[in-house]
Design an enzyme around this catalytic site. Structure first.
Site, short mmCIF file in Angstrom:
data_model
loop_
_atom_site.label_atom_id
_atom_site.label_comp_id
_atom_site.label_asym_id
_atom_site.label_seq_id
_atom_site.Cartn_x
_atom_site.Cartn_y
_atom_site.Cartn_z
N GLU A 106 27.57 73.57 -0.32
CA GLU A 106 26.47 74.65 -0.90
C GLU A 106 25.13 73.69 -0.50
O GLU A 106 24.13 74.19 -0.30
CB GLU A 106 26.73 75.17 -2.27
CG GLU A 106 25.56 75.88 -2.29
CD GLU A 106 25.80 76.73 -3.63
OE1 GLU A 106 26.22 76.64 -4.47
OE2 GLU A 106 24.32 78.00 -4.13
N CYS A 142 25.65 75.54 -14.06
CA CYS A 142 27.14 75.75 -14.19
C CYS A 142 26.96 76.16 -16.49
O CYS A 142 27.40 76.10 -16.98
CB CYS A 142 28.01 74.41 -14.95
SG CYS A 142 27.45 73.36 -14.15
N SER A 187 22.62 77.14 -7.80
CA SER A 187 23.97 77.09 -6.99
C SER A 187 24.62 78.10 -7.41
O SER A 187 24.28 78.81 -8.97
CB SER A 187 24.34 76.17 -7.25
OG SER A 187 25.95 76.45 -7.74
N GLU A 244 28.79 90.40 -13.46
CA GLU A 244 28.46 89.74 -12.10
C GLU A 244 30.19 89.23 -11.97
O GLU A 244 30.50 88.56 -11.12
CB GLU A 244 27.73 88.61 -12.19
CG GLU A 244 26.44 89.44 -11.83
CD GLU A 244 25.79 89.84 -13.30
OE1 GLU A 244 26.65 88.98 -14.65
OE2 GLU A 244 24.40 90.36 -13.17
FE1 SF4 Z 1 25.28 73.65 -23.97
FE2 SF4 Z 1 25.03 74.44 -21.82
FE3 SF4 Z 1 26.59 72.85 -22.67
FE4 SF4 Z 1 26.99 74.83 -23.98
S1 SF4 Z 1 27.04 74.81 -20.93
S2 SF4 Z 1 27.23 73.34 -24.20
S3 SF4 Z 1 24.97 75.32 -23.53
S4 SF4 Z 1 24.29 72.53 -22.01
#
Ligand code: SF4
Length: 474
Positions: free
Chosen positions: A183, A200, A220, A267
């Site tokens: 991407e 993510c 993304s 989603e």
């Molecule tokens: Fe922290 Fe985000 Fe990782 Fe979850 S995904 S542990 S909120 S940094």
């Protein structure tokens, strides 16, 4: 922080929000209005709604110190932007309030007993997928040295607790990079929606949806590793193993409170199924082990195949800068046809516990400006640069938690342990048989036998997602 100090802090916060929230005049007004109302209420603790899917408040334990409010307001810049006197409160589910609460009056919402109930149901096939940073933190509950890399013990313990299959979410971390690097290359060529932001961390994604909906195109479209793992467990894995996906209970074991919210997103429903049914934290895995009298050190085991092989690039996903480093390795390969080496492998400039880091990276004839940050107060700096046209970056990694997921709200407490966990994942990357996700044999097999190509229609269906403007929550 004592009560008197907390009140002083709230008074200061009006000015804080008024100056930091630039490029969004509606929010400036909202923040001020909110705080006038808020100070009148003299709130002693962060308002958490009963239906919050990720965070629970245990009022009897609360000493009304206000540390939760401070974390939410200053680190994540959420408290203070909504009308606290209303019945609805804004939460990105990051769990900063949990991390700061020494009294344990705030915790993740517990779901580990639901997992044990599924395990005890003979009609269910219960599959665990374990996130990168769980293996370097679970040992804290069993008096082992901070940062101990305990993958074999952890997998063995999951089997002893009763999971039918144990898979590694590192596989989907590798897969995330395959799609995200593709991407990025496309955006660079087409010069559209730059910079590309990683997607993510669900707390970060929700933050953009609420506060910066005009920048959703910069996120993304790639699902998080857990979301991908879920959709593939109920499609690819179920198909190859001959399991009816409707009999599967897929459990993600994570360092994270926000993942409990993420799996509720509509989603992420694919073929009428939620890919992940239950999220539990590292802390909850330890509770399950204690409940079933499973000793961590007495167990050992290996992940099940098909969706567990991982490169060093997938392993470092738990660290701040890890997603960036992993993506650049594969972007380099995609653009030059050769594997990255030297400084690009470690990219020390984006490692470590500084909230906002940057680097310049040469890939073939292209030079990329990249940035890595954690906590929304740092992300906000970059978001505002994009809004006002001064952002110089091409690719930006954002995580809500200090140090990345190794410092997540579902991990054993102790910020002093974060650096040891980071080092441990970095060592495992160096020792991995391959450090490039594009060399992962199970990733190659998934594309050959199920997904087709990177960015194919099937990849879009199972590995990508969409986002929604949530500014109405303010
Ligand atoms: Fe922290 Fe985000 Fe990782 Fe979850 S995904 S542990 S909120 S940094």
């Amino acid at each position: 922080m004592g009560k008197v100090n907390r009140r002083k802090f709230i008074g200061n916060l009006v000015a804080y929000n008024a100056t930091v929230i630039v490029g969004a005049s509606m929010l400036m007004a909202c923040a001020k209005d909110t705080f006038d109302g808020h100070c009148n209420q003299e709130l002693e603790y962060l308002p958490i709604q009963d239906d919050n899917p990720a965070i629970a408040f245990w009022k009897k334990k609360c000493e009304e110190c206000g540390d939760c409010i401070e974390a939410c307001a200053t680190k994540q810049t959420v408290f203070g932007t909504y009308l606290a006197s209303s019945s609805k409160h804004v939460c990105i589910h990051c769990g900063s309030c949990i991390i700061e609460c020494e009294e344990k009056a705030l915790t993740e919402k517990y779901h580990w007993q639901d997992v044990l109930a599924a395990i005890d149901d003979p009609s269910k096939i219960v599959i665990a997928s374990v996130s990168p940073s769980v293996r370097v933190a679970i040992g804290d509950y069993f008096d082992m040295a901070a940062g101990s890399y305990l993958v074999g013990n952890m997998v063995g313990a999951c089997r002893a607790v009763g999971f039918d299959y144990v898979l590694d979410t590192n596989f989907s971390a590798d897969l995330t990079i395959m799609e995200e690097a593709g991407e990025l290359q496309k955006r660079i060529e087409q010069k559209t929606d730059m910079p590309q932001f990683t997607s993510c961390c669900p707390a970060w994604v929700k933050y953009v949806e609420i506060y910066y909906p005009s920048l959703l195109g910069n996120l993304s479209s790639v699902r998080s590793p857990i979301a991908m793992q879920g959709s593939l467990v109920k499609s690819y894995f179920a198909e190859k193993m001959g399991i009816n996906p409707r009999n599967i209970v897929h459990v993600a074991i994570t360092p994270c409170s926000a993942k409990k919210y993420e799996i509720t997103r509509d989603e992420l429903v694919t073929d009428g199924l939620r890919g992940t049914d239950i999220v539990i934290t590292t802390r909850e895995l330890a509770k399950m082990m204690k409940n079933r009298k499973v000793s961590l050190t007495a167990q050992t085991g290996n992940f099940d195949s098909l969706m567990s092989a991982a490169s060093g690039a997938g392993i470092i996903f738990g660290n701040t800068g890890g997603v960036m480093r992993a993506a650049l390795r594969t972007a380099y390969f995609n653009i030059t046809g050769a594997n990255a080496a030297g400084n690009l492998m470690e990219l020390k400039q984006v490692q470590g516990l500084t909230g906002l880091k940057e680097a310049k990276v040469a890939i073939g004839l292209t030079t990329l400006n990249v940035a890595v940050c954690y906590e929304m107060r740092n992300a906000k700096v970059l978001l505002n640069q994009v809004i006002n046209g001064t952002c110089k970056y091409d690719f930006v990694e954002v995580m809500a938690c200090k140090g990345g997921c190794v410092g997540g709200a579902g991990q054993p407490a102790g910020s002093s342990k974060i650096e040891k966990r980071i080092s441990s994942l970095n060592s495992a990357d160096i020792k991995a048989s391959s450090r490039y996700c594009h060399e992962n044999p199970e990733i190659k097999a998934a594309y050959t036998y199920f997904l087709g190509q990177v960015g194919s229609a099937k990849s879009k269906k199972y590995l990508h997602t969409t986002y929604n403007d949530k500014s109405h929550l303010l």
